[in-house]
Design an enzyme around this catalytic site. Sequence first.
Site, PDB file in Angstrom:
ATOM      1  N   GLU A   7      -0.390  -6.366   1.283  1.00 13.09           N
ATOM      2  CA  GLU A   7      -0.691  -6.065  -0.120  1.00 13.09           C
ATOM      3  C   GLU A   7       0.217  -6.849  -1.079  1.00 13.09           C
ATOM      4  OE1 GLU A   7      -0.680  -1.700  -0.280  1.00 13.09           O
ATOM      5  OE2 GLU A   7      -2.771  -1.711   0.383  1.00 13.09           O
ATOM      6  N   ASP A  62      -5.988   3.794   6.368  1.00  8.06           N
ATOM      7  CA  ASP A  62      -4.969   4.127   5.369  1.00  8.06           C
ATOM      8  C   ASP A  62      -5.004   5.604   4.966  1.00  8.06           C
ATOM      9  OD1 ASP A  62      -3.018   4.039   3.478  1.00  8.06           O
ATOM     10  OD2 ASP A  62      -4.171   2.960   1.965  1.00  8.06           O
ATOM     11  N   GLU A 114      -2.480  11.333  -1.234  1.00  7.11           N
ATOM     12  CA  GLU A 114      -3.097  10.196  -1.935  1.00  7.11           C
ATOM     13  C   GLU A 114      -4.626  10.248  -1.880  1.00  7.11           C
ATOM     14  OE1 GLU A 114      -1.773   6.378  -0.525  1.00  7.11           O
ATOM     15  OE2 GLU A 114      -3.305   5.302  -1.677  1.00  7.11           O
TER      16      GLU A 114
HETATM   17  C1  GCV Z   1       3.111   1.793  -1.121  1.00 11.68           C
HETATM   18  C2  GCV Z   1      -1.925   2.239   0.308  1.00 11.68           C
HETATM   19  C3  GCV Z   1      -1.498   2.807  -1.016  1.00 11.68           C
HETATM   20  C4  GCV Z   1      -0.380   1.975  -1.643  1.00 11.68           C
HETATM   21  C5  GCV Z   1       0.771   1.908  -0.643  1.00 11.68           C
HETATM   22  C6  GCV Z   1       0.253   1.283   0.637  1.00 11.68           C
HETATM   23  C7  GCV Z   1       1.321   1.204   1.706  1.00 11.68           C
HETATM   24  O1  GCV Z   1      -2.576   1.017   0.139  1.00 11.68           O
HETATM   25  O2  GCV Z   1      -2.596   2.873  -1.859  1.00 11.68           O
HETATM   26  O3  GCV Z   1       0.017   2.591  -2.824  1.00 11.68           O
HETATM   27  O4  GCV Z   1       1.854   1.169  -1.163  1.00 11.68           O
HETATM   28  O5  GCV Z   1      -0.800   2.061   1.137  1.00 11.68           O
HETATM   29  O6  GCV Z   1       1.353   2.104   2.534  1.00 11.68           O
HETATM   30  O7  GCV Z   1       2.109   0.277   1.704  1.00 11.68           O
END
Ligand code: GCV
Length: 710
Positions: free
Chosen positions: A323, A397, A425
């Site tokens: 990411e 995720d 989340e």
């Molecule tokens: C901390 C998902 C979440 C992100 C998070 C990522 C990760 O994509 O939406 O906010 O980033 O996981 O675990 O690194």
Amino acid sequence: MNTLFKSSLSLAFLLTIIFFNTASADDGYDLWLKYNKVGNQALLEKYSQAISSIIVLDKSKTCRIIQKELSANLPKLLAKPVPLKRMIIAGAVVIGKSNHPLIKKSRCAKQLGALNNEGYLIKSTKINGKQCILITAKKDIGLLYGSFHFLRLIQTQQEIDNLNIASQPKIQYRILNHWDNLDGIVERGYAGKSLWKWNDLPDKIDKRYFDYARANASIGVNGTVINNVNANPNILRPEYLKKAAKLADIFRPYGIRVFLSANFSAPISAEFAIEQNRKGGIGDLKTSNPTDPSVQQWWKNKVKEIYKYIPDFGGFLVKANSEGMPGPQDYNKTHAEGANMLAEALQPYKGIVMWRAFVYDADVDPDRSKRSYKEFVPLDSQFLPNIFVQAKNGPIDFQPREPIQPLFGAMPKTPLMLEIQLTQEYLGHSKHLVYLAPMWKEYLEFDTYAKGPGSTLASIIDGTLHQYKMTGIAGVTNIGNDRNWCGHFFAQANWYTYGRLAWDHSLTAEQIADEWITMSLTKNQDVLKIVRSIMMGSWEACINYMTPLGLHHIMQEGFHYGPEPSLGKGREDWRSTYYHRADSVGLGYNRSSTGSDAVSQYFSPLRETFDNIETCPEKYLLWFHHAAWDHKLRSGKTLWEELRAKYYSGTNYVNEMIEKWSSVKTYIDPDIFMHVQARLDTQKTDAGIWRDTCLQYFQGFSKKPIITAE
Ligand code: GCV
């Protein structure tokens, strides 16, 4: 009675009520550490007779905490004075390490010898001829854990007649991951801002740091990564290290070590970072290539500096090449090469690296669920021994439900650390009541068949299956600076559960719920049963009204709260349509051998079970198969009918939760009652939106009727 007198009387009455309610109101701050008086009168009398005084034999900082904890709370529980003493009298609660002469005499040495350094023994025994309750351990931290256990016995109204409890954690590193940014914002945090007041630290200390440590110690959490995995390199500047060191000083006597998330580009100078279109580094180098000697030296120097500030620093958590975060692949180096460089720097100090496996580079495979496995399995055996590869429970995720991440079982030479998410989340943030213990148990008990039947996830992460040299679990916290810590009162149960399962994954979800309810909410057994029943089905209900039958990732992009099944913009593997693949034929992602073949990443016979639509567990149906709308399920219903039934059963469960909660109103603290009730109302509305949006959207493909009465 004249009118004035009457009205002043009623005012007085009103004020009394207000005062009474205020005085009794529970704002949730005390978590499960309320220590209300024991309700069962017979037990109270028994406890009172059995417990006379407290004797703490050692004098460390941890022992002072124990002394404070017991002397403040035993009197509250027992509604009588329980004084601190120096001389042993009958009924003394004696706390002392195994090497103390008095304990040596008590002949517990053999039992203690079998325990690890965090383990403890709670035993009814005679010391100096007096009947006592002994809490003993090899190290101070074991004494603290044992003391909290002893208090829990009384909080949960257990018999303490013939105590003989030996306990030790099954997992070594039991860590919380804070996704807290240095500006105070918590990524995916739904309980206010960060607990850490960076502007005030290190000079001004918030009392909450102590309460945070105390709550974690009470459930056995022994490490905390205090900053977000999307790491700001500034955390490694001396200015921030001093602040982190202050927190580490506070947490140390509670057995909690501080870890930091490190940004792989940290060695690069700010100037070059801009030039290379990277986020700012803090060093003076042009590169962060892990094979470059100047980079290796930079990290060695940095680590040395950190240990000057934090002598028991735990190590680094790293999100690399994921990411948008930098990593070794920016230099055509592997994850192992990147992790090893950091591990070498930490090794002299016994620090560790937790290298995340949450990567999903689209070039690796068109199916996101396969990418992490494909990148990491070939690297097994290339990591230095002080490295964990940290993987999320599922391959995508933290979805409401996923099958297990297939990496588990497939890396026998690399200690794998399990990462689970406390913060909701994808499970309704802190607005929905979702008890996560049943979910985590489903994963822990998931049989990977890596070495035949019985190769559960629990046996992998506790090291028994592959004899890992280190074992660990990480939980992405749900804690913020909201007065009640977690936003939703019931989200406290997930924090509690995390610690309890990290200590002992064999505990059941029901047992943990009962403990938590008794300590946090009510000791009334009838009410407890109702509350437990609300909690136990709440995860399955959430799956049903959000993503039943193996659907996943169909929430609003970015926000991840409500439904957005039609989403077709942005990065391909963030689009809902990429995951659900609805069309006129049916629904679901074909990951069978005729599709992406993700099933082949699992061990036999799981692979075959998942591959065949007739044997695939229906909870994963649409994860692994593109099933026709008329496909018959085991219930006899078609896919469309079953989908509809699941959505309705999810929303119906929320209605039941509301009814059950209303039925216990008079037994629950009024503030907590109202707080939960308001959130349940929101949950009801939003669950309905999930159901209707998804069914209407999918109906556009199935062309079948939605019958609302279920
Ligand atoms: C901390 C998902 C979440 C992100 C998070 C990522 C990760 O994509 O939406 O906010 O980033 O996981 O675990 O690194």
